[in-house]
Motif scaffolding. Sequence first.
Motif, PDB file in Angstrom:
ATOM      1  N   SER A  61      36.184  18.447 -23.231  1.00 28.07           N
ATOM      2  CA  SER A  61      35.799  19.574 -22.376  1.00 28.07           C
ATOM      3  C   SER A  61      36.912  20.622 -22.255  1.00 28.07           C
ATOM      4  N   ARG A  62      38.121  20.271 -22.658  1.00 29.43           N
ATOM      5  CA  ARG A  62      39.261  21.198 -22.550  1.00 29.43           C
ATOM      6  C   ARG A  62      39.757  21.693 -23.907  1.00 29.43           C
ATOM      7  N   ASP A  76      40.489  32.044 -19.495  1.00 31.20           N
ATOM      8  CA  ASP A  76      41.772  32.083 -20.196  1.00 31.20           C
ATOM      9  C   ASP A  76      41.818  33.280 -21.136  1.00 31.20           C
ATOM     10  N   ASN A 105      38.537  33.017 -23.492  1.00 27.12           N
ATOM     11  CA  ASN A 105      37.562  31.956 -23.264  1.00 27.12           C
ATOM     12  C   ASN A 105      36.733  32.363 -22.057  1.00 27.12           C
ATOM     13  N   CYS A 136      40.414  25.421 -24.273  1.00 28.06           N
ATOM     14  CA  CYS A 136      41.638  25.845 -23.566  1.00 28.06           C
ATOM     15  C   CYS A 136      42.865  25.606 -24.445  1.00 28.06           C
ATOM     16  N   CYS A 181      36.162  29.838 -18.923  1.00 25.17           N
ATOM     17  CA  CYS A 181      37.139  29.557 -17.868  1.00 25.17           C
ATOM     18  C   CYS A 181      38.032  30.752 -17.533  1.00 25.17           C
ATOM     19  N   CYS A 235      44.885  28.730 -17.560  1.00 27.60           N
ATOM     20  CA  CYS A 235      45.236  27.407 -17.042  1.00 27.60           C
ATOM     21  C   CYS A 235      46.541  26.910 -17.659  1.00 27.60           C
TER      22      CYS A 235
END
Length: 130
Positions: free
Chosen positions: A106-107, A42, A37, A110, A40, A65
Amino acid sequence: MMDELRDLYQEMLLDHHKRPRNFGKLENANRHADGHNPLCGDQVRIELSVDEGRVLEVRFTGRGCALCLGATSILTEVIDGQNLGALASLDQDAFLRELEWEVRPSRLRCALLPWMAFRRAAFGQTEWPD
């Protein structure tokens, strides 16, 4: 009561992050895929040993994360020992239910990164679903 349930689910996800199941390299892997990703940072690698359509063993490596790595650990427990035919129906909504935690929009990337890497390794799926 709802706060207690939310805290319990969050604890489960954090436990998987702190004590990941199936973490490490799989020496006899015959399928693998990476997920990244860029938003971020990840990164996960899913490695599978598959024989006669069944996941015999699964491992993962990566960094990221708590949500991403916890979700990856949970995913490995879900798919370990399962038939790929049955796992083909594990869509993103079903996987998110396995996390037992409401993931904010928004996550989502992740949380879904490990699922997408698994889909790539198991079925060659390369496109993120809409």
